[in-house]
Design a protein around this motif. Structure first.
Motif, PDB file in Angstrom:
ATOM      1  N   VAL A 171       0.873  -1.171   0.000  1.00  0.00           N
ATOM      2  CA  VAL A 171       0.000   0.000   0.000  1.00  0.00           C
ATOM      3  C   VAL A 171       0.908   1.218   0.000  1.00  0.00           C
ATOM      4  CG1 VAL A 171      -1.747   1.285   1.268  1.00  0.00           C
ATOM      5  CG2 VAL A 171      -1.826  -1.199   1.266  1.00  0.00           C
ATOM      6  N   HIS A 172       0.689   2.115  -0.941  1.00  0.00           N
ATOM      7  CA  HIS A 172       1.551   3.288  -1.053  1.00  0.00           C
ATOM      8  C   HIS A 172       1.337   4.221   0.121  1.00  0.00           C
ATOM      9  CE1 HIS A 172       2.759   2.258  -5.099  1.00  0.00           C
ATOM     10  NE2 HIS A 172       1.499   1.942  -5.323  1.00  0.00           N
ATOM     11  N   LYS A 173       2.415   4.809   0.580  1.00  0.00           N
ATOM     12  CA  LYS A 173       2.324   5.802   1.648  1.00  0.00           C
ATOM     13  C   LYS A 173       1.755   7.088   1.089  1.00  0.00           C
ATOM     14  CE  LYS A 173       5.204   5.058   5.492  1.00  0.00           C
ATOM     15  NZ  LYS A 173       4.100   4.969   6.390  1.00  0.00           N
ATOM     16  N   GLN A 174       0.897   7.695   1.835  1.00  0.00           N
ATOM     17  CA  GLN A 174       0.353   8.995   1.465  1.00  0.00           C
ATOM     18  C   GLN A 174       1.138  10.041   2.235  1.00  0.00           C
ATOM     19  OE1 GLN A 174      -3.785   9.382   2.280  1.00  0.00           O
ATOM     20  NE2 GLN A 174      -3.923  11.383   1.378  1.00  0.00           N
ATOM     21  N   ILE A 175       1.782  10.955   1.526  1.00  0.00           N
ATOM     22  CA  ILE A 175       2.612  11.962   2.176  1.00  0.00           C
ATOM     23  C   ILE A 175       1.709  13.045   2.741  1.00  0.00           C
ATOM     24  CG2 ILE A 175       4.385  13.692   1.806  1.00  0.00           C
ATOM     25  CD1 ILE A 175       5.445  11.861  -0.426  1.00  0.00           C
ATOM     26  N   ASP A 215       4.610   0.082   6.877  1.00  0.00           N
ATOM     27  CA  ASP A 215       5.938   0.686   6.772  1.00  0.00           C
ATOM     28  C   ASP A 215       6.849  -0.293   6.028  1.00  0.00           C
ATOM     29  OD1 ASP A 215       6.930  -1.224   8.591  1.00  0.00           O
ATOM     30  OD2 ASP A 215       7.471   0.236  10.124  1.00  0.00           O
ATOM     31  N   TYR A 216       8.102   0.069   5.878  1.00  0.00           N
ATOM     32  CA  TYR A 216       9.048  -0.737   5.103  1.00  0.00           C
ATOM     33  C   TYR A 216       9.140  -2.173   5.632  1.00  0.00           C
ATOM     34  CZ  TYR A 216      13.428  -2.331   3.090  1.00  0.00           C
ATOM     35  OH  TYR A 216      14.382  -3.069   2.443  1.00  0.00           O
ATOM     36  N   ASN A 217       9.286  -2.328   6.952  1.00  0.00           N
ATOM     37  CA  ASN A 217       9.414  -3.671   7.530  1.00  0.00           C
ATOM     38  C   ASN A 217       8.138  -4.484   7.365  1.00  0.00           C
ATOM     39  OD1 ASN A 217      12.098  -3.389   8.386  1.00  0.00           O
ATOM     40  ND2 ASN A 217      11.428  -2.310  10.217  1.00  0.00           N
ATOM     41  N   ALA A 218       6.987  -3.853   7.534  1.00  0.00           N
ATOM     42  CA  ALA A 218       5.714  -4.555   7.356  1.00  0.00           C
ATOM     43  C   ALA A 218       5.523  -4.954   5.891  1.00  0.00           C
ATOM     44  CB  ALA A 218       4.560  -3.693   7.840  1.00  0.00           C
ATOM     45  N   ASN A 219       5.975  -4.130   4.961  1.00  0.00           N
ATOM     46  CA  ASN A 219       5.920  -4.495   3.545  1.00  0.00           C
ATOM     47  C   ASN A 219       6.764  -5.737   3.279  1.00  0.00           C
ATOM     48  OD1 ASN A 219       4.260  -3.016   1.693  1.00  0.00           O
ATOM     49  ND2 ASN A 219       5.394  -1.200   2.287  1.00  0.00           N
ATOM     50  N   VAL A 245      -3.749   3.540  10.764  1.00  0.00           N
ATOM     51  CA  VAL A 245      -2.894   2.545  11.398  1.00  0.00           C
ATOM     52  C   VAL A 245      -1.707   2.319  10.477  1.00  0.00           C
ATOM     53  CG1 VAL A 245      -2.680   0.146  12.149  1.00  0.00           C
ATOM     54  CG2 VAL A 245      -4.808   1.407  12.590  1.00  0.00           C
ATOM     55  N   GLU A 246      -0.528   2.448  11.032  1.00  0.00           N
ATOM     56  CA  GLU A 246       0.690   2.115  10.294  1.00  0.00           C
ATOM     57  C   GLU A 246       1.196   0.806  10.863  1.00  0.00           C
ATOM     58  OE1 GLU A 246       4.723   4.301   8.995  1.00  0.00           O
ATOM     59  OE2 GLU A 246       4.438   4.089  11.144  1.00  0.00           O
ATOM     60  N   MET A 247       1.096  -0.268  10.074  1.00  0.00           N
ATOM     61  CA  MET A 247       1.616  -1.558  10.506  1.00  0.00           C
ATOM     62  C   MET A 247       3.140  -1.505  10.439  1.00  0.00           C
ATOM     63  SD  MET A 247      -1.032  -3.344  11.338  1.00  0.00           S
ATOM     64  CE  MET A 247      -0.382  -4.991  11.560  1.00  0.00           C
ATOM     65  N   THR A 248       3.782  -1.942  11.516  1.00  0.00           N
ATOM     66  CA  THR A 248       5.243  -1.985  11.564  1.00  0.00           C
ATOM     67  C   THR A 248       5.747  -3.424  11.511  1.00  0.00           C
ATOM     68  OG1 THR A 248       5.181  -1.909  13.974  1.00  0.00           O
ATOM     69  CG2 THR A 248       5.419   0.200  12.814  1.00  0.00           C
TER      70      THR A 248
END
Length: 155
Positions: A37-41, A95-99, A142-145
């Motif tokens: 899922v792309h991050k929305q800035i 986030d990067y690690n969750a991806n 929610v930002e999954m880490t």
């Protein structure tokens, strides 16, 4: 010797400038297009801040212009994923690690099918009056880490 009027020289310069920039590429562009899922800035001033990391075990809906997780006041399970009492729909990002976790679990760099999934892991919740997600329709995010479980419940 060929002479050009100033208007023609300006057009040639503009054309050369456009051509020179069109050859440039964003080195991370390919990697960004492969995330789950792309991050929305968003401006830091619009986010009230993420809370502490916490365990997340909830239904996750993924569809056209939707990436939401339903946080329930009571516990849910993959067998009974609906909230019986208070619930809060939040936009979900990884986030990067969750991806990386998602790639290892799904064996692909994207979610292939729309539907309702079960997701478990660790995430942080943020709130904002300006909203999150598609059309800023969600008051929380929610930002999954870390993702430890992920599977399709229904399509």
């Amino acid at each position: 010797m060929v002479q050009f009027d100033p208007m023609t020289l300006g057009r040639i310069f503009l054309l050369l400038l456009i051509v020179s920039f069109s050859g440039c590429s964003d080195a991370d562009g390919e990697a960004v297009s492969k995330v789950i899922v792309h991050k929305q800035i968003r401006s830091p001033s619009t986010v009230s801040g993420y809370g502490n990391p916490r365990q997340i075990a909830a239904p996750f809906r993924f569809a056209f212009e939707e990436s939401s997780v339903e946080l329930c006041s009571s516990s849910t399970t993959p067998e009974t994923p609906s909230c019986l009492h208070n619930s809060q729909q939040c936009w979900l990002e990884f986030d990067y690690n969750a991806n990386k976790d998602m790639g290892a679990i799904t064996k692909q760099h994207f979610i292939a099918e729309e539907g309702t999934y079960w997701i478990e892991g660790v995430g942080r919740v943020a709130t904002s009056n300006n909203g999150f997600g598609h059309l800023n329709a969600y008051e929380c995010q929610v930002e999954m880490t870390k993702v430890s479980r992920f599977f399709l419940i229904s399509s």
